[in-house]
Motif scaffolding. Structure first.
Motif, mmCIF file in Angstrom:
data_model
loop_
_atom_site.group_PDB
_atom_site.id
_atom_site.type_symbol
_atom_site.label_atom_id
_atom_site.label_comp_id
_atom_site.label_asym_id
_atom_site.label_seq_id
_atom_site.Cartn_x
_atom_site.Cartn_y
_atom_site.Cartn_z
ATOM 1 N N ASP A 55 0.858 -1.184 0.000
ATOM 2 C CA ASP A 55 0.000 0.000 0.000
ATOM 3 C C ASP A 55 0.898 1.239 0.000
ATOM 4 N N THR A 56 0.515 2.244 -0.760
ATOM 5 C CA THR A 56 1.323 3.452 -0.878
ATOM 6 C C THR A 56 0.476 4.690 -0.571
ATOM 7 N N PRO A 57 1.128 5.778 -0.199
ATOM 8 C CA PRO A 57 0.375 7.015 0.030
ATOM 9 C C PRO A 57 -0.316 7.469 -1.248
ATOM 10 N N GLY A 58 -1.489 8.040 -1.090
ATOM 11 C CA GLY A 58 -2.230 8.540 -2.238
ATOM 12 C C GLY A 58 -1.625 9.810 -2.798
ATOM 13 N N LEU A 59 -1.620 9.890 -4.109
ATOM 14 C CA LEU A 59 -1.114 11.082 -4.780
ATOM 15 C C LEU A 59 -2.249 12.087 -4.966
ATOM 16 N N ALA A 60 -1.892 13.298 -5.364
ATOM 17 C CA ALA A 60 -2.840 14.389 -5.599
ATOM 18 C C ALA A 60 -3.567 14.790 -4.316
ATOM 19 N N THR A 90 -8.756 3.398 -8.757
ATOM 20 C CA THR A 90 -9.474 4.638 -9.005
ATOM 21 C C THR A 90 -10.966 4.389 -8.785
ATOM 22 N N ARG A 91 -11.712 5.438 -8.637
ATOM 23 C CA ARG A 91 -13.136 5.316 -8.349
ATOM 24 C C ARG A 91 -13.949 5.178 -9.633
ATOM 25 N N LEU A 92 -14.885 4.245 -9.634
ATOM 26 C CA LEU A 92 -15.797 4.091 -10.765
ATOM 27 C C LEU A 92 -16.848 5.191 -10.774
ATOM 28 N N ASP A 93 -17.218 5.687 -9.611
ATOM 29 C CA ASP A 93 -18.333 6.633 -9.518
ATOM 30 C C ASP A 93 -17.968 8.077 -9.854
ATOM 31 N N GLU A 94 -16.775 8.320 -10.350
ATOM 32 C CA GLU A 94 -16.418 9.673 -10.791
ATOM 33 C C GLU A 94 -16.939 9.895 -12.205
ATOM 34 N N THR A 95 -17.515 11.044 -12.433
ATOM 35 C CA THR A 95 -18.142 11.292 -13.729
ATOM 36 C C THR A 95 -17.199 11.934 -14.738
ATOM 37 N N ARG A 96 -16.080 12.448 -14.273
ATOM 38 C CA ARG A 96 -15.140 13.105 -15.188
ATOM 39 C C ARG A 96 -13.737 12.547 -14.996
ATOM 40 N N PHE A 97 -12.958 12.603 -16.070
ATOM 41 C CA PHE A 97 -11.541 12.246 -16.018
ATOM 42 C C PHE A 97 -10.804 13.527 -15.640
ATOM 43 N N ARG A 98 -10.519 13.667 -14.376
ATOM 44 C CA ARG A 98 -10.078 14.933 -13.804
ATOM 45 C C ARG A 98 -8.582 15.199 -13.974
ATOM 46 N N PRO A 99 -8.196 16.468 -13.937
ATOM 47 C CA PRO A 99 -6.777 16.831 -14.066
ATOM 48 C C PRO A 99 -5.888 16.193 -13.003
ATOM 49 N N ASP A 100 -6.390 16.025 -11.757
ATOM 50 C CA ASP A 100 -5.551 15.419 -10.725
ATOM 51 C C ASP A 100 -5.259 13.951 -11.032
ATOM 52 N N GLU A 101 -6.181 13.272 -11.701
ATOM 53 C CA GLU A 101 -5.895 11.885 -12.087
ATOM 54 C C GLU A 101 -4.887 11.844 -13.229
ATOM 55 N N LYS A 102 -5.025 12.751 -14.172
ATOM 56 C CA LYS A 102 -4.052 12.820 -15.271
ATOM 57 C C LYS A 102 -2.660 13.109 -14.718
ATOM 58 N N ARG A 103 -2.576 14.050 -13.794
ATOM 59 C CA ARG A 103 -1.286 14.367 -13.167
ATOM 60 C C ARG A 103 -0.722 13.157 -12.436
ATOM 61 N N THR A 104 -1.576 12.418 -11.752
ATOM 62 C CA THR A 104 -1.135 11.219 -11.038
ATOM 63 C C THR A 104 -0.569 10.185 -12.006
#
Length: 192
Positions: A55-60, A90-104
């Motif tokens: 397990d690792t620390p979460g990014l963003a 990652t979460r399935l219930d997110e409706t957008r592909f967000r910038p913080d995920e892209k950065r991650t």
């Protein structure tokens, strides 16, 4: 022993996935704040085989400097050559592909190397939060966004190996235990 490296953004359910997989509360979790600040190795001896989830620390969680510190910690505490597979959560219930995920995804690829995606599993958490009638579309959309981003990232930056697709995709829900009648234990999948 098969070792699996878990990574993803903060709050997506990495530590909960550890607990669900081993059917035991061994990794601290919280709905309100980040809990994992260190790289934690959770080894489990089962009749199906020996497994270690890292397990690792979460990014963003904060800024890029914090992400860099966590990625340095991962590089110092994990021998990537000994990893059987990586698990991107990652979460399935997110409706957008967000910038913080892209950065991650960009940071993971650039700091840990494109080879982390060689044998990778995409775990989509909070699956029960998506209504049954919308679930298949949500799954398809999340997988497509992430895979296309990683493909573009590795091609444009001429990274080797170039990302093609995830080895496998799993739907999990760390809160609702009986959300599907088609479920199998993650432990059985990890030892297969």
């Amino acid at each position: 022993m098969r070792k699996f490296l878990l990574f993803g953004r903060t709050g997506v359910g990495k530590s909960s996935f550890v607990n669900t997989t081993f059917s035991d509360y061994i990794a601290d979790t919280s709905e309100f704040e980040a809990c994992t600040k260190f790289v934690e190795h959770y080894a489990y001896d089962s009749p199906l085989g020996n497994v270690c989830l890292i397990d690792t620390p979460g990014l963003a969680e904060e800024d890029e400097a914090c992400d860099e510190a966590y990625l340095s910690l991962i590089r110092s505490k994990v021998d990537l050559d000994q990893i059987y597979a990586t698990i991107y959560v990652t979460r399935l219930d997110e409706t957008r592909f967000r910038p913080d995920e892209k950065r991650t995804l960009r940071l993971l690829t650039s700091r840990l190397g494109a080879s982390i995606w060689n044998r990778s599993i995409l775990v989509l958490t909070f699956a029960a939060s998506v209504p049954v009638g919308q679930r298949q579309e949500a799954i398809s959309r999340r997988i497509t966004h992430i895979e296309e981003f990683l493909q573009t990232l590795t091609v444009e930056n001429k990274l080797v190996p170039q990302f093609r697709k995830f080895h496998d995709y799993w739907l999990v829900d760390n809160i609702v235990s009986d959300w599907t009648s088609e479920g199998v234990s993650a432990l059985s999948l990890l030892t297969a």
